[in-house]
Design an enzyme around this catalytic site. Structure first.
Site, PDB file in Angstrom:
ATOM      1  N   GLY A   1       0.834  -1.195   0.000  1.00  0.00           N
ATOM      2  CA  GLY A   1       0.000   0.000   0.000  1.00  0.00           C
ATOM      3  C   GLY A   1       0.863   1.237   0.000  1.00  0.00           C
TER       4      GLY A   1
ATOM      5  N   ALA B   1       2.162  12.311   8.413  1.00  0.00           N
ATOM      6  CA  ALA B   1       3.177  11.641   7.596  1.00  0.00           C
ATOM      7  C   ALA B   1       4.197  12.611   6.999  1.00  0.00           C
ATOM      8  CB  ALA B   1       2.498  10.829   6.498  1.00  0.00           C
TER       9      ALA B   1
ATOM     10  N   LYS C   1     -10.446   7.853  16.323  1.00  0.00           N
ATOM     11  CA  LYS C   1      -9.964   9.230  16.157  1.00  0.00           C
ATOM     12  C   LYS C   1     -10.309   9.751  14.763  1.00  0.00           C
ATOM     13  CE  LYS C   1      -5.343   8.245  14.440  1.00  0.00           C
ATOM     14  NZ  LYS C   1      -3.914   8.546  14.497  1.00  0.00           N
TER      15      LYS C   1
ATOM     16  N   ARG D   1      -6.123  14.183   7.210  1.00  0.00           N
ATOM     17  CA  ARG D   1      -7.018  14.143   6.052  1.00  0.00           C
ATOM     18  C   ARG D   1      -8.489  14.049   6.457  1.00  0.00           C
ATOM     19  NH1 ARG D   1      -5.213   8.601   3.251  1.00  0.00           N
ATOM     20  NH2 ARG D   1      -3.259   9.227   4.202  1.00  0.00           N
ATOM     21  N   ASN D   2      -8.789  13.383   7.600  1.00  0.00           N
ATOM     22  CA  ASN D   2     -10.179  13.273   8.022  1.00  0.00           C
ATOM     23  C   ASN D   2     -10.726  14.615   8.507  1.00  0.00           C
ATOM     24  OD1 ASN D   2     -10.989  10.189   8.000  1.00  0.00           O
ATOM     25  ND2 ASN D   2      -8.872  10.296   8.715  1.00  0.00           N
TER      26      ASN D   2
END
Length: 463
Positions: A49, A236, A286, A348-349
């Site tokens: 991935g 990241a 989360k 990103r969320n």
């Protein structure tokens, strides 16, 4: 033998220019010894991935250990054929030309011309192609080191000693089922490190959750002692840019302590912890509440007061849910709390929640967003709601002492489900839920959870 090799290297580099790479080769030799690796048999690590975190994780390992080519081989697998759209290609060209080190590297590797052609529309770039040059499609603004990319899954994993799961939870079971086909004749048992944050729900034979490590265990038969979870308060791109960060690797003691030492870097400190369940579930939770945090931030013009109110309620729901799943869960404090904080603050969320609230994205666009990848919080909202709404799991409501489904004690989760899954409410509903005058003090929900009266071992598939 290992000691004599180390002394030789130290003497060859007495001027300090190499300095035994700060003990990296010694750490590598130590880990190779644990796996009984012999000379000429490299430690084979593959990241499955190529999202932001999976790519960065592979790049960190490559930066640290890639120089020892006879002792370690680091590769990353991603599906072939993903086209880089024109707008992304144009932006990538700008990023390349803004970074002299990246520009020089591409020119030196005779790889620059293809980016010029893509910028002009004369060539189509593929995601696996640019990843070889160090560009993750979900993180174009942060160039990585060049990576060894494999697009054939069998070639990538069949002899891997360490497999890093960088897949979304929604894809983990399917891909590892395929991997199992290539491991039928394996003699050695691989070590698997899962980075995946999310859960899936199953209602038969009893309602229960399935975490990514459980998915991998069921799909491959690899013992759970060899499957670990790594997570922490980090973004990241910031980790790769050497912002100081820490993480926890969770699982059985056999491998978590050696791996924590092997993965640790000066700017990326890895601790170990035995509580796999809480950390993995919190990793999914989360992301759920980060979407709501993004909505609150956008709808209140970044009001610190509103965000703090949301934080109090969402963390109390998270604590309540983890106490349903584990009798003595790790407390939401220290790194666990920090991981929640940074995800609600920037990730990103949270970004997805902001874009929905601003009207710049719509639910019709799906959960996989160009330049961001899979928004795992959406599927996690559906999974947690579906699971906790089962009447067979009923708990006593503190006000009326009446049996209710656990989700009735989680008003934010209920609201997010109605916004994201059934779409019967707009993003504004998250503020209405916060401002409901009938809401209990979040402390009460935490106190209820800590009585252990609601612990449901069946939720983890346990008797």
């Amino acid at each position: 033998m290992v000691g004599s090799i180390d002394k030789l290297h130290q003497s060859l580099n007495s001027n300090g220019s190499f300095n035994n790479c700060n003990g990296l080769e010694e750490k590598l030799d130590e880990f190779r010894h644990l796996l009984c690796k012999t000379d000429g048999d490299p430690l084979r690590i593959v990241s499955v991935g190529a999202g932001a975190w999976g790519s960065v994780f592979a790049a960190l390992l490559q930066d640290s250990y890639g120089q020892f080519r006879d002792k370690v081989q680091i590769r990353i697998w991603r599906r072939p054929g993903k086209v880089v759209d024109r707008a992304t290609a144009e932006h990538l060209f700008e990023v390349i030309n803004s970074r002299e080190d990246v520009l020089r590297r591409l020119i030196r590797r005779c790889a620059y011309l293809k980016y010029v052609e893509a910028r002009l529309g004369d060539r189509t770039l593929l995601a696996d192609e640019i990843l070889k040059d160090g560009f993750c499609l979900n993180m174009i603004d942060t160039p990585l080191c060049p990576l060894k990319v494999v697009t054939n899954l069998q070639e990538a994993v069949w002899d891997a000693d360490i497999v890093v799961n960088g897949l979304p939870s929604t894809e983990t079971h399917e891909v590892f089922e395929e991997i199992n086909n290539y491991w039928k004749e394996r003699i050695t048992v691989p070590i698997i490190i899962s980075l995946s944050k999310g859960i899936e729900a199953a209602l038969q034979p009893v309602p229960h959750i399935i975490t990514p490590t459980q998915m991998i265990n069921r799909a491959t038969g690899v013992p759970i002692e060899n499957i670990l979870y790594l997570g922490g308060p980090n973004i990241a791109s910031e980790i790769y840019n050497k912002e100081y960060a820490n993480a926890r690797i969770c699982g059985a003691e056999t491998w978590r302590k050696p791996l924590a030492k092997f993965l640790r870097q000066p700017h990326f400190i890895v601790w170990d912890n035995s509580d796999l369940v809480t950390h993995e579930v919190m990793g999914g939770l989360k992301n759920v509440y980060a979407i709501g945090a993004g909505m609150v931030a956008a709808l209140t013009n970044e009001s610190a007061t509103s965000k703090s109110v949301y934080f109090a309620h969402c963390t109390s729901e998270m604590i309540f849910i983890t106490h349903l799943l584990a009798e003595e869960p790790e407390k939401l404090a220290g790194p666990l709390l920090a991981d929640t904080y940074v995800t609600l603050l920037k990730g990103r969320n949270a970004w997805y929640g902001q874009m929905l609230a601003k009207g710049e994205l719509s639910r019709d666009m799906g959960d996989s967003i160009s330049g961001k990848g899979m928004i795992q919080g959406v599927s996690a909202v559906g999974a947690f709601y579906e699971l906790l709404s089962q009447s067979s799991l009923s708990v006593l409501h503190p006000d009326g002492n009446m049996p209710v489904a656990p989700v009735e004690l989680c008003p934010l989760l209920k609201t997010l489900y109605k916004i994201l899954i059934t779409r019967e409410k707009s993003s504004q509903a998250i503020l209405q839920a916060l401002r409901d005058e009938t809401l209990n003090d979040p402390r009460e929900r935490i106190e209820i959870a800590q009585t252990h009266a609601f612990y449901k071992p069946s939720l983890l598939g346990q008797p």
